[in-house]
Design an enzyme around this catalytic site. Structure first.
Site, PDB file in Angstrom:
ATOM      1  N   ARG A  64       0.835  -1.199   0.000  1.00 53.68           N
ATOM      2  CA  ARG A  64       0.000   0.000   0.000  1.00 53.68           C
ATOM      3  C   ARG A  64       0.875   1.256   0.000  1.00 53.68           C
ATOM      4  NH1 ARG A  64      -4.750   2.459   1.383  1.00 53.68           N
ATOM      5  NH2 ARG A  64      -5.985   0.568   1.298  1.00 53.68           N
ATOM      6  N   ARG A  90     -10.567   4.778  -2.150  1.00 53.03           N
ATOM      7  CA  ARG A  90      -9.378   4.271  -1.447  1.00 53.03           C
ATOM      8  C   ARG A  90      -8.996   5.242  -0.349  1.00 53.03           C
ATOM      9  NH1 ARG A  90      -8.100  -0.895  -2.935  1.00 53.03           N
ATOM     10  NH2 ARG A  90      -8.397  -1.066  -5.150  1.00 53.03           N
ATOM     11  N   ASN A 106     -13.284  16.142  -0.768  1.00 62.72           N
ATOM     12  CA  ASN A 106     -14.021  14.888  -0.933  1.00 62.72           C
ATOM     13  C   ASN A 106     -15.518  15.168  -0.955  1.00 62.72           C
ATOM     14  OD1 ASN A 106     -14.414  11.990  -0.965  1.00 62.72           O
ATOM     15  ND2 ASN A 106     -14.947  12.096   1.204  1.00 62.72           N
ATOM     16  N   THR A 107     -16.251  14.345  -1.690  1.00 59.56           N
ATOM     17  CA  THR A 107     -17.712  14.413  -1.623  1.00 59.56           C
ATOM     18  C   THR A 107     -18.204  13.085  -1.052  1.00 59.56           C
ATOM     19  OG1 THR A 107     -18.285  13.442  -3.769  1.00 59.56           O
ATOM     20  CG2 THR A 107     -17.707  15.778  -3.749  1.00 59.56           C
ATOM     21  N   HIS A 108     -19.307  13.159  -0.322  1.00 59.10           N
ATOM     22  CA  HIS A 108     -19.823  11.951   0.307  1.00 59.10           C
ATOM     23  C   HIS A 108     -21.359  11.984   0.297  1.00 59.10           C
ATOM     24  CE1 HIS A 108     -19.786   8.414   2.802  1.00 59.10           C
ATOM     25  NE2 HIS A 108     -20.668   8.997   3.601  1.00 59.10           N
ATOM     26  N   ASP A 140      -9.207  14.673   5.565  1.00 58.14           N
ATOM     27  CA  ASP A 140      -7.978  14.430   6.321  1.00 58.14           C
ATOM     28  C   ASP A 140      -7.683  12.928   6.279  1.00 58.14           C
ATOM     29  OD1 ASP A 140      -9.645  13.239   8.183  1.00 58.14           O
ATOM     30  OD2 ASP A 140      -9.643  14.963   9.545  1.00 58.14           O
ATOM     31  N   ALA A 141      -6.896  12.429   7.230  1.00 59.07           N
ATOM     32  CA  ALA A 141      -6.442  11.043   7.134  1.00 59.07           C
ATOM     33  C   ALA A 141      -7.517  10.024   7.522  1.00 59.07           C
ATOM     34  CB  ALA A 141      -5.199  10.854   7.998  1.00 59.07           C
ATOM     35  N   GLY A 142      -8.673  10.475   7.970  1.00 59.48           N
ATOM     36  CA  GLY A 142      -9.727   9.553   8.376  1.00 59.48           C
ATOM     37  C   GLY A 142     -10.586   9.108   7.203  1.00 59.48           C
ATOM     38  N   ASP A 144     -13.748   9.730   5.394  1.00 58.75           N
ATOM     39  CA  ASP A 144     -14.780  10.758   5.214  1.00 58.75           C
ATOM     40  C   ASP A 144     -14.833  11.728   6.395  1.00 58.75           C
ATOM     41  OD1 ASP A 144     -15.638   9.732   2.676  1.00 58.75           O
ATOM     42  OD2 ASP A 144     -16.694   8.146   3.725  1.00 58.75           O
TER      43      ASP A 144
HETATM   44  C1  GAR Z   1     -20.727   9.644  -5.029  1.00 63.34           C
HETATM   45  O1  GAR Z   1     -22.027   9.612  -4.503  1.00 63.34           O
HETATM   46  C2  GAR Z   1     -19.723   9.952  -3.929  1.00 63.34           C
HETATM   47  O2  GAR Z   1     -20.216  10.789  -2.937  1.00 63.34           O
HETATM   48  C3  GAR Z   1     -19.449   8.577  -3.373  1.00 63.34           C
HETATM   49  O3  GAR Z   1     -19.331   7.782  -4.510  1.00 63.34           O
HETATM   50  C4  GAR Z   1     -20.249   8.273  -5.495  1.00 63.34           C
HETATM   51  C5  GAR Z   1     -19.515   8.359  -6.813  1.00 63.34           C
HETATM   52  O4  GAR Z   1     -20.404   8.575  -7.862  1.00 63.34           O
HETATM   53  N1  GAR Z   1     -18.293   8.584  -2.533  1.00 63.34           N
HETATM   54  C6  GAR Z   1     -18.234   7.951  -1.368  1.00 63.34           C
HETATM   55  O5  GAR Z   1     -19.103   7.206  -0.958  1.00 63.34           O
HETATM   56  C7  GAR Z   1     -16.970   8.216  -0.559  1.00 63.34           C
HETATM   57  N2  GAR Z   1     -17.084   7.673   0.738  1.00 63.34           N
HETATM   58  P1  GAR Z   1     -19.878   8.926  -9.324  1.00 63.34           P
HETATM   59  O6  GAR Z   1     -18.722   7.972  -9.629  1.00 63.34           O
HETATM   60  O7  GAR Z   1     -21.053   8.699 -10.198  1.00 63.34           O
HETATM   61  O8  GAR Z   1     -19.423  10.361  -9.304  1.00 63.34           O
END
Ligand code: GAR
Length: 190
Positions: A64, A90, A106-108, A140-142, A144
């Site tokens: 890794r 990842r 990041n988006t979540h 950050d390192a966590g 989400d």
């Molecule tokens: C998105 O909803 C994003 O928030 C999520 O993966 C999806 C990607 O969609 N990310 C996570 O869950 C991170 N923990 P996409 O490939 O269609 O943009």
């Protein structure tokens, strides 16, 4: 503002960024799009859009740490102002986070700190919450974790499945990602 976007999957959020840039609604330069594995639709659609793409394949490295060092070097080679994790599934190392500290977005698909991880939509439904949503934050390192920039709520409807709910969340998420990048581009020092 130069950005590098990292994807692991279909990259529909990335597509919203590409479309906004092409439409002249978002003043950022997409320096490159990278993935952690071969064959992602996110990389394919980026090539089709004429963007620079790269793959640092997680499975091609013995450890890794070596993968992480290669990813860090490759992303740094584009000298991005902001690195966007857009469905990049990842965990990155402290080295990556240190290199792009305060610049890794990041988006979540949940209202963090609730329901972090790879199954934010599924976990929210399983818990039985009535309202979930999406979050754009500095990573950050966590998993989400990190300072929240923007959030928006999405109501869970009777009859929703993970897929229908995730798709409704993504409609909001795409808009939130584009508007967050636009705000950052307008005041890159903040
Ligand atoms: C998105 O909803 C994003 O928030 C999520 O993966 C999806 C990607 O969609 N990310 C996570 O869950 C991170 N923990 P996409 O490939 O269609 O943009």
């Amino acid at each position: 503002m130069r950005i590098v976007v990292l994807v692991s999957g279909t990259g529909s959020n990335l597509q919203a960024v590409i479309d906004a840039v092409k439409a002249g609604e978002l003043d950022v330069e997409i320096a490159a799009v990278g993935a952690d594995r071969e064959g992602t639709y996110g990389v394919e659609r980026s090539s089709e859009a004429g963007l620079e793409t790269f793959v640092v394949n997680f499975n091609s490295f013995p450890t890794r740490d070596e993968w992480d060092a290669a990813l860090t070097a490759r992303v740094a080679s584009y000298a991005p102002d902001v690195v966007v994790s857009s469905g990049f599934m990842r965990i990155v190392s402290a080295e990556f986070i240190d290199t792009f500290h305060g610049r890794y977005l990041n988006t979540h698909p949940a209202l963090l700190p609730a329901f972090p991880g790879a199954h934010g939509v599924r976990d929210a439904m399983a818990y039985g919450v009535k309202v979930t949503g999406c979050t754009v934050h500095w990573a950050d390192a966590g998993v989400d974790t990190g300072p929240i920039i923007a959030q928006e709520a999405v109501t869970i409807e009777d009859g929703d499945t993970e897929e229908t709910l995730h798709e409704r969340i993504k409609v909001v998420e795409r808009r939130l990602l584009v508007s967050t990048l636009a705000s950052l581009a307008a005041s890159p020092a903040s």
